[in-house]
Each structure stands twice: as C-alpha cells, then as structure tokens.
Design an enzyme around this catalytic site. Structure first.
Site, PDB file in Angstrom:
ATOM      1  N   GLY A  11      40.963  -9.686  43.275  1.00 14.38           N
ATOM      2  CA  GLY A  11      39.640  -9.676  42.619  1.00 14.38           C
ATOM      3  C   GLY A  11      39.367 -10.967  41.868  1.00 14.38           C
ATOM      4  N   ALA A  12      39.561 -12.110  42.571  1.00 17.32           N
ATOM      5  CA  ALA A  12      39.481 -13.412  41.885  1.00 17.32           C
ATOM      6  C   ALA A  12      38.181 -14.149  42.156  1.00 17.32           C
ATOM      7  CB  ALA A  12      40.674 -14.273  42.304  1.00 17.32           C
ATOM      8  N   THR A  36      36.438  -9.416  48.236  1.00 15.48           N
ATOM      9  CA  THR A  36      36.172  -8.343  49.202  1.00 15.48           C
ATOM     10  C   THR A  36      35.400  -8.837  50.430  1.00 15.48           C
ATOM     11  OG1 THR A  36      34.313  -7.760  47.802  1.00 15.48           O
ATOM     12  CG2 THR A  36      36.259  -6.373  47.623  1.00 15.48           C
ATOM     13  N   VAL A  62      41.645  -4.011  48.442  1.00 14.86           N
ATOM     14  CA  VAL A  62      42.913  -3.517  47.884  1.00 14.86           C
ATOM     15  C   VAL A  62      43.149  -2.032  48.139  1.00 14.86           C
ATOM     16  CG1 VAL A  62      43.186  -5.285  46.095  1.00 14.86           C
ATOM     17  CG2 VAL A  62      41.895  -3.196  45.583  1.00 14.86           C
ATOM     18  N   TYR A 153      37.828   6.208  34.953  1.00 15.33           N
ATOM     19  CA  TYR A 153      38.321   4.846  34.676  1.00 15.33           C
ATOM     20  C   TYR A 153      39.497   4.896  33.698  1.00 15.33           C
ATOM     21  CZ  TYR A 153      37.762  -0.159  33.415  1.00 15.33           C
ATOM     22  OH  TYR A 153      37.947  -1.505  33.174  1.00 15.33           O
ATOM     23  N   ALA A 155      41.534   7.395  33.159  1.00 15.18           N
ATOM     24  CA  ALA A 155      42.713   7.994  33.811  1.00 15.18           C
ATOM     25  C   ALA A 155      43.427   6.953  34.667  1.00 15.18           C
ATOM     26  CB  ALA A 155      42.289   9.184  34.672  1.00 15.18           C
ATOM     27  N   ALA A 156      42.658   6.166  35.404  1.00 20.79           N
ATOM     28  CA  ALA A 156      43.269   5.131  36.259  1.00 20.79           C
ATOM     29  C   ALA A 156      43.973   4.074  35.408  1.00 20.79           C
ATOM     30  CB  ALA A 156      42.201   4.478  37.135  1.00 20.79           C
ATOM     31  N   ILE A 186      35.114  -7.571  27.617  1.00 16.01           N
ATOM     32  CA  ILE A 186      35.093  -8.976  28.016  1.00 16.01           C
ATOM     33  C   ILE A 186      33.747  -9.279  28.663  1.00 16.01           C
ATOM     34  CG2 ILE A 186      36.343 -10.753  29.321  1.00 16.01           C
ATOM     35  CD1 ILE A 186      38.081  -9.266  27.189  1.00 16.01           C
TER      36      ILE A 186
HETATM   37  P1  NAD Z   1      34.100  -7.973  37.836  1.00 18.92           P
HETATM   38  O1  NAD Z   1      33.275  -6.847  38.320  1.00 18.92           O
HETATM   39  O2  NAD Z   1      33.440  -9.210  37.356  1.00 18.92           O
HETATM   40  O3  NAD Z   1      35.188  -8.381  38.954  1.00 18.92           O
HETATM   41  C1  NAD Z   1      35.945  -7.409  39.631  1.00 18.92           C
HETATM   42  C2  NAD Z   1      36.661  -8.049  40.789  1.00 18.92           C
HETATM   43  O4  NAD Z   1      37.346  -7.016  41.537  1.00 18.92           O
HETATM   44  C3  NAD Z   1      35.710  -8.741  41.765  1.00 18.92           C
HETATM   45  O5  NAD Z   1      36.275  -9.953  42.185  1.00 18.92           O
HETATM   46  C4  NAD Z   1      35.623  -7.737  42.921  1.00 18.92           C
HETATM   47  O6  NAD Z   1      35.345  -8.360  44.169  1.00 18.92           O
HETATM   48  C5  NAD Z   1      37.039  -7.162  42.908  1.00 18.92           C
HETATM   49  N1  NAD Z   1      37.115  -5.883  43.617  1.00 18.92           N
HETATM   50  C6  NAD Z   1      36.402  -4.753  43.409  1.00 18.92           C
HETATM   51  N2  NAD Z   1      36.750  -3.816  44.316  1.00 18.92           N
HETATM   52  C7  NAD Z   1      37.704  -4.354  45.108  1.00 18.92           C
HETATM   53  C8  NAD Z   1      38.452  -3.903  46.224  1.00 18.92           C
HETATM   54  N3  NAD Z   1      38.299  -2.669  46.732  1.00 18.92           N
HETATM   55  N4  NAD Z   1      39.352  -4.755  46.795  1.00 18.92           N
HETATM   56  C9  NAD Z   1      39.527  -5.986  46.306  1.00 18.92           C
HETATM   57  N5  NAD Z   1      38.851  -6.482  45.254  1.00 18.92           N
HETATM   58  C10 NAD Z   1      37.939  -5.679  44.668  1.00 18.92           C
HETATM   59  O7  NAD Z   1      35.034  -7.351  36.716  1.00 18.92           O
HETATM   60  P2  NAD Z   1      35.896  -8.001  35.536  1.00 18.92           P
HETATM   61  O8  NAD Z   1      35.225  -7.677  34.284  1.00 18.92           O
HETATM   62  O9  NAD Z   1      36.261  -9.414  35.839  1.00 18.92           O
HETATM   63  O10 NAD Z   1      37.191  -7.044  35.642  1.00 18.92           O
HETATM   64  C11 NAD Z   1      38.447  -7.460  36.150  1.00 18.92           C
HETATM   65  C12 NAD Z   1      39.473  -6.416  35.755  1.00 18.92           C
HETATM   66  O11 NAD Z   1      39.536  -6.304  34.336  1.00 18.92           O
HETATM   67  C13 NAD Z   1      39.161  -5.010  36.285  1.00 18.92           C
HETATM   68  O12 NAD Z   1      40.361  -4.361  36.646  1.00 18.92           O
HETATM   69  C14 NAD Z   1      38.552  -4.332  35.072  1.00 18.92           C
HETATM   70  O13 NAD Z   1      38.696  -2.942  35.122  1.00 18.92           O
HETATM   71  C15 NAD Z   1      39.359  -4.961  33.958  1.00 18.92           C
HETATM   72  N6  NAD Z   1      38.725  -4.893  32.642  1.00 18.92           N
HETATM   73  C16 NAD Z   1      37.516  -5.471  32.417  1.00 18.92           C
HETATM   74  C17 NAD Z   1      36.958  -5.383  31.144  1.00 18.92           C
HETATM   75  C18 NAD Z   1      35.625  -6.002  30.809  1.00 18.92           C
HETATM   76  O14 NAD Z   1      35.167  -5.765  29.695  1.00 18.92           O
HETATM   77  N7  NAD Z   1      35.021  -6.792  31.659  1.00 18.92           N
HETATM   78  C19 NAD Z   1      37.634  -4.713  30.129  1.00 18.92           C
HETATM   79  C20 NAD Z   1      38.860  -4.141  30.399  1.00 18.92           C
HETATM   80  C21 NAD Z   1      39.400  -4.245  31.668  1.00 18.92           C
END
Ligand code: NAD
Length: 245
Positions: A11-12, A36, A62, A153, A155-156, A186
């Site tokens: 997810g980069a 993706t 993933v 979310y 639970a995961a 974030i």
């Molecule tokens: P985002 O939505 O900006 O990015 C998510 C990334 O995951 C994207 O690159 C997307 O393409 C990828 N993704 C989604 N489904 C996918 C799949 N099936 N296969 C492969 N890649 C997939 O989100 P973000 O805010 O950058 O979040 C990144 C991580 O941090 C996530 O796990 C999120 O739950 C976690 N997180 C985010 C926050 C926040 O406040 N933004 C807080 C806590 C945790």
C-alpha cells in the site's frame, strides 16, 4: 543505515505507505512498494526514481495469496529476498454494528488482517534463510482504544497486535523481530474523508494539538527497521501525538 537491504512495503502508492517507502529508501534500502493497480505501481517506480532511490513499484492485491507468491518470487529474483516487511495496506468500511453488512465486516478482515497473516507467512522463509528480518505491521489507535462505527476495523487492528506478539515469540530465535505501530489520526486520504468538524474534534483530543503526518509514522518504521530496532520485538509503538498513553 539500511544499505543493500530489500524492504517490501504494501500500500505504498500514497499516504503513510508512500512516506514509509521514501524514508526507508533515504536510508539506503532497496524498496519495493505495492499498489492495487499497474498505474499505481508505476507511480511508485516514478517517485522512487525521482528520489534517486533503488527499487520499484509492483501491482499487488494483498488479499490474493497466489499473487503474493508470484510477486514475492519475482522480487526475490530481481532485487533479492526482502528482509524488511511493512504490512501497511489497509482500508475502512465504517458503519454502526447494527447496520453493518457482512461484506463490510469481511472486506476489512480480509484486507486489514488476513493480509498480514499471508504476507508475513510468505516472507518468513526468506528471512529465515537470510538469518534475520524485521516485520513491521501498521495497526491503529482504534485497535487499542476502540471507536464507535469501526467494530470491523478495530477488530482487525487489535488482531494485528495479538498476531504480532505471538509471531514475535515464534521467530525471535531466528533473529526476526515482529512489531506493531499503532498510528493515531494521520493526515491522509483516509482521514481527509472525515468532515472538518470531526477532524477538529479529533485534534482537540490530541495533546500535541495536530493530526499526525505520514512522515511521523515513517520515522518510527525506519527506526524499527534499523539498528535501533535490533532488540525490540513483540511491541506496539503508539505514534499518536499522545492520544493514548
Ligand atoms: P490510504 O487510504 O491513503 O492508503 C492505503 C493504501 O493501501 C493505498 O496505497 C491502497 O492502494 C492500499 N490498499 C488498499 N487495499 C489494498 C489491497 N487489497 N491490496 C493492496 N493494497 C491495498 O491510507 P493511509 O492513511 O495511508 O493508511 C495506511 C495504513 O495506516 C492503513 O493500514 C491504515 O489502516 C493505517 N492507519 C491510518 C491512520 C490514519 O489516520 N490515516 C490511522 C491509523 C492507522
């Protein structure tokens, strides 16, 4: 600090994952970032090249075990075996439990939790052969504190914490560490979807008085991936501006 090490970041294409990929690359790692779509993968290759970094983007869902095996095999041949794995990919499907559809529950468990199981399992053999590795899983403050409307979310993400602690015990003797980072709120596409009033209310709960930046999480990942993380395993690092103490 990470020169020559191959790091795999799911997810980069944007947000936290992009910041992680760029920070690991800045420390000399060869970074494989996943998206993706093919166009997302190309955008990762482009930003890495622009930063003068080694590595590339790859298209990966993933939730697809076969695709994970294929991509990891090709990456090992092209760049070397990843010894740093960052399980960052994640989604939200928020709803109150009484209104939650089975598909909303299942999507979250598949994408946010089962992926961590699959990716970790797929990368472990290579790490064992390399006699060391770092697995860093991105959970959430929601997995620690809970949040109304996010039972799936939470639970995961809580599952990721338990998974990481258990795997840390299984593979510690192989010089492989497994840790979790629990970000607070974030500033990414995920939280930009929230109404401004909700973002303001959240900010008021944060002692450091701001939402986090993706780079705040990236710095913690790079620390755990580097020399500083050598004797840290099975831990949950809360990077949340003090939201949970
Ligand atoms: P985002 O939505 O900006 O990015 C998510 C990334 O995951 C994207 O690159 C997307 O393409 C990828 N993704 C989604 N489904 C996918 C799949 N099936 N296969 C492969 N890649 C997939 O989100 P973000 O805010 O950058 O979040 C990144 C991580 O941090 C996530 O796990 C999120 O739950 C976690 N997180 C985010 C926050 C926040 O406040 N933004 C807080 C806590 C945790």
């Amino acid at each position: 600090m990470l020169t020559g090490k191959v790091a795999f970041v799911t997810g980069a294409s944007r947000g936290i994952g992009k910041a992680i990929a760029l920070d690991l690359a800045a420390q000399g790692a060869i970074v494989i970032g996943t998206a993706t779509s093919e166009s997302g993968a190309q955008s990762i290759s482009d930003y890495l090249a622009e930063a003068g970094a080694q590595g590339a983007g790859r298209c990966l869902n993933v939730t697809d075990a076969e695709m994970i095996a294929e991509v990891l095999d090709e990456v090992a041949k092209t760049f070397g075996v990843p010894t740093i794995l960052v399980n960052n990919a994640g989604i939200t499907r928020d709803n109150l439990l009484m209104r939650m559809k089975d598909s909303e529950w299942d999507d979250i468990i598949q994408t946010n939790l089962n992926s961590v199981y699959r990716m970790s399992k797929a990368c472990l053999r290579g790490m064992m052969k390399a006699k060391g590795g770092r697995i860093i899983n991105i959970a959430s403050v929601v997995g620690v504190m809970g949040n109304a409307g996010q039972t799936n979310y939470a639970a995961a993400k809580a599952g990721i914490i338990g998974f990481s602690k258990s795997l840390a015990r299984e593979v510690g003797a192989r010089n492989i560490t497994v840790n979790t980072i629990a970000p607070g709120f974030i500033d990414t596409d995920m939280t930009r979807a929230l109404p401004q009033e909700q973002r303001d209310a959240l900010t008021q709960q944060i002692p450091l008085s701001r939402l986090g930046e993706p780079e705040d999480i990236a710095k913690a990942v790079t620390f755990l991936a580097g020399d500083g993380g050598a004797y840290i395993t099975g831990q949950t690092l809360n990077v949340n501006g003090g939201m949970y103490m």
